[in-house]
Design a protein around this motif. Structure first.
Motif, PDB file in Angstrom:
ATOM      1  N   LEU A   1       0.836  -1.206   0.000  1.00 48.65           N
ATOM      2  CA  LEU A   1       0.000   0.000   0.000  1.00 48.65           C
ATOM      3  C   LEU A   1       0.867   1.251   0.000  1.00 48.65           C
ATOM      4  CD1 LEU A   1      -2.892   1.114   0.188  1.00 48.65           C
ATOM      5  CD2 LEU A   1      -2.678   0.996   2.665  1.00 48.65           C
ATOM      6  N   ALA A   2       1.900   1.274   0.821  1.00 51.49           N
ATOM      7  CA  ALA A   2       2.816   2.421   0.872  1.00 51.49           C
ATOM      8  C   ALA A   2       3.480   2.631  -0.482  1.00 51.49           C
ATOM      9  CB  ALA A   2       3.874   2.211   1.954  1.00 51.49           C
ATOM     10  N   ASN A   3       3.974   1.555  -1.084  1.00 51.81           N
ATOM     11  CA  ASN A   3       4.612   1.670  -2.398  1.00 51.81           C
ATOM     12  C   ASN A   3       3.626   2.159  -3.455  1.00 51.81           C
ATOM     13  OD1 ASN A   3       7.168   0.824  -1.575  1.00 51.81           O
ATOM     14  ND2 ASN A   3       6.655  -1.321  -1.843  1.00 51.81           N
ATOM     15  N   GLY A   4       2.392   1.673  -3.388  1.00 48.15           N
ATOM     16  CA  GLY A   4       1.362   2.114  -4.335  1.00 48.15           C
ATOM     17  C   GLY A   4       1.058   3.595  -4.208  1.00 48.15           C
ATOM     18  N   LEU A   5       0.992   4.081  -2.984  1.00 47.36           N
ATOM     19  CA  LEU A   5       0.748   5.507  -2.783  1.00 47.36           C
ATOM     20  C   LEU A   5       1.887   6.347  -3.357  1.00 47.36           C
ATOM     21  CD1 LEU A   5      -0.628   5.461   0.869  1.00 47.36           C
ATOM     22  CD2 LEU A   5      -1.897   6.108  -1.183  1.00 47.36           C
ATOM     23  N   ILE A   6       3.106   5.919  -3.104  1.00 49.94           N
ATOM     24  CA  ILE A   6       4.281   6.663  -3.572  1.00 49.94           C
ATOM     25  C   ILE A   6       4.341   6.679  -5.103  1.00 49.94           C
ATOM     26  CG2 ILE A   6       6.810   6.571  -3.666  1.00 49.94           C
ATOM     27  CD1 ILE A   6       5.727   7.839  -1.123  1.00 49.94           C
ATOM     28  N   GLU A   7       3.916   5.599  -5.741  1.00 45.60           N
ATOM     29  CA  GLU A   7       3.948   5.535  -7.207  1.00 45.60           C
ATOM     30  C   GLU A   7       3.044   6.581  -7.851  1.00 45.60           C
ATOM     31  OE1 GLU A   7       3.136   1.563  -8.477  1.00 45.60           O
ATOM     32  OE2 GLU A   7       4.901   0.758  -7.471  1.00 45.60           O
ATOM     33  N   HIS A   8       2.031   7.039  -7.131  1.00 46.15           N
ATOM     34  CA  HIS A   8       1.073   8.010  -7.672  1.00 46.15           C
ATOM     35  C   HIS A   8       1.447   9.461  -7.400  1.00 46.15           C
ATOM     36  CE1 HIS A   8      -1.686   4.983  -9.071  1.00 46.15           C
ATOM     37  NE2 HIS A   8      -1.565   4.372  -7.906  1.00 46.15           N
ATOM     38  N   VAL A   9       2.604   9.680  -6.810  1.00 45.56           N
ATOM     39  CA  VAL A   9       3.045  11.034  -6.467  1.00 45.56           C
ATOM     40  C   VAL A   9       4.372  11.307  -7.178  1.00 45.56           C
ATOM     41  CG1 VAL A   9       3.656  12.577  -4.558  1.00 45.56           C
ATOM     42  CG2 VAL A   9       1.961  10.792  -4.206  1.00 45.56           C
ATOM     43  N   ASP A  10       4.515  12.490  -7.693  1.00 46.91           N
ATOM     44  CA  ASP A  10       5.733  12.858  -8.420  1.00 46.91           C
ATOM     45  C   ASP A  10       6.790  13.351  -7.435  1.00 46.91           C
ATOM     46  OD1 ASP A  10       7.521  13.465 -10.438  1.00 46.91           O
ATOM     47  OD2 ASP A  10       6.624  15.421 -10.844  1.00 46.91           O
ATOM     48  N   ILE A  11       7.443  12.410  -6.774  1.00 49.94           N
ATOM     49  CA  ILE A  11       8.478  12.761  -5.810  1.00 49.94           C
ATOM     50  C   ILE A  11       9.819  12.722  -6.522  1.00 49.94           C
ATOM     51  CG2 ILE A  11       9.651  12.079  -3.687  1.00 49.94           C
ATOM     52  CD1 ILE A  11       7.008  10.965  -2.712  1.00 49.94           C
ATOM     53  N   ARG A  12      10.562  13.814  -6.353  1.00 46.66           N
ATOM     54  CA  ARG A  12      11.863  13.929  -7.021  1.00 46.66           C
ATOM     55  C   ARG A  12      12.962  14.219  -6.014  1.00 46.66           C
ATOM     56  NH1 ARG A  12      10.095  18.533 -10.163  1.00 46.66           N
ATOM     57  NH2 ARG A  12       8.074  18.164  -9.260  1.00 46.66           N
ATOM     58  N   PRO A  13      14.209  13.952  -6.418  1.00 41.97           N
ATOM     59  CA  PRO A  13      15.331  14.250  -5.520  1.00 41.97           C
ATOM     60  C   PRO A  13      15.302  15.710  -5.056  1.00 41.97           C
ATOM     61  CG  PRO A  13      16.088  12.961  -7.382  1.00 41.97           C
ATOM     62  CD  PRO A  13      14.648  13.331  -7.654  1.00 41.97           C
TER      63      PRO A  13
ATOM     64  N   GLY B   1       1.865   7.287  10.803  1.00 38.00           N
ATOM     65  CA  GLY B   1       1.741   5.932  11.352  1.00 38.00           C
ATOM     66  C   GLY B   1       3.097   5.316  11.599  1.00 38.00           C
ATOM     67  N   THR B   2       3.333   4.153  11.013  1.00 38.51           N
ATOM     68  CA  THR B   2       4.613   3.467  11.199  1.00 38.51           C
ATOM     69  C   THR B   2       5.699   4.044  10.314  1.00 38.51           C
ATOM     70  OG1 THR B   2       4.046   1.789   9.567  1.00 38.51           O
ATOM     71  CG2 THR B   2       3.511   1.308  11.876  1.00 38.51           C
ATOM     72  N   GLY B   3       5.355   4.989   9.453  1.00 36.00           N
ATOM     73  CA  GLY B   3       6.350   5.654   8.628  1.00 36.00           C
ATOM     74  C   GLY B   3       6.657   4.971   7.307  1.00 36.00           C
ATOM     75  N   LEU B   4       5.877   3.970   6.925  1.00 32.32           N
ATOM     76  CA  LEU B   4       6.155   3.248   5.686  1.00 32.32           C
ATOM     77  C   LEU B   4       6.171   4.166   4.467  1.00 32.32           C
ATOM     78  CD1 LEU B   4       4.106  -0.032   6.241  1.00 32.32           C
ATOM     79  CD2 LEU B   4       6.579   0.225   6.259  1.00 32.32           C
ATOM     80  N   VAL B   5       5.196   5.069   4.371  1.00 27.67           N
ATOM     81  CA  VAL B   5       5.149   5.987   3.223  1.00 27.67           C
ATOM     82  C   VAL B   5       6.297   6.986   3.308  1.00 27.67           C
ATOM     83  CG1 VAL B   5       3.789   7.773   2.070  1.00 27.67           C
ATOM     84  CG2 VAL B   5       2.673   5.686   2.872  1.00 27.67           C
TER      85      VAL B   5
END
Length: 87
Positions: free
Chosen positions: A34-46, A56-60
């Protein structure tokens, strides 16, 4: 002012529920997927700065930190007990 006290008590009850449930979050692959799926939908860059509210547990937040790299910053906040990760 009793509304503030009741709200504080309510927040503590919610935090306790999630604290108790969080012990089993890493006992399978559902939450990490679930965390990986959420991250895939966001344009996060260096080098970006990210705020993860209700981390929560900080997975995202951990997955986001991998993408922003050492020059970026990820801060996770949660009502539950906190864990500080610094990589």
């Amino acid at each position: 002012m009793s509304n503030n006290l009741e709200l504080s008590e309510f927040k503590q009850e919610v935090a306790t529920i999630y604290d108790n449930r969080s012990n089993s979050y890493d006992n399978g692959d559902f939450h990490p997927r679930l965390a990986n799926g959420l991250i895939e939908h966001v344009d996060i860059r260096p080098r970006q700065k990210i705020l993860d509210i209700a981390t929560g547990t900080g997975l995202v937040a951990i997955e986001a930190a991998k993408r922003v790299g050492q020059d970026g910053r990820v801060v996770g906040v949660d009502i539950s007990k906190f864990l500080i990760l610094n990589s």
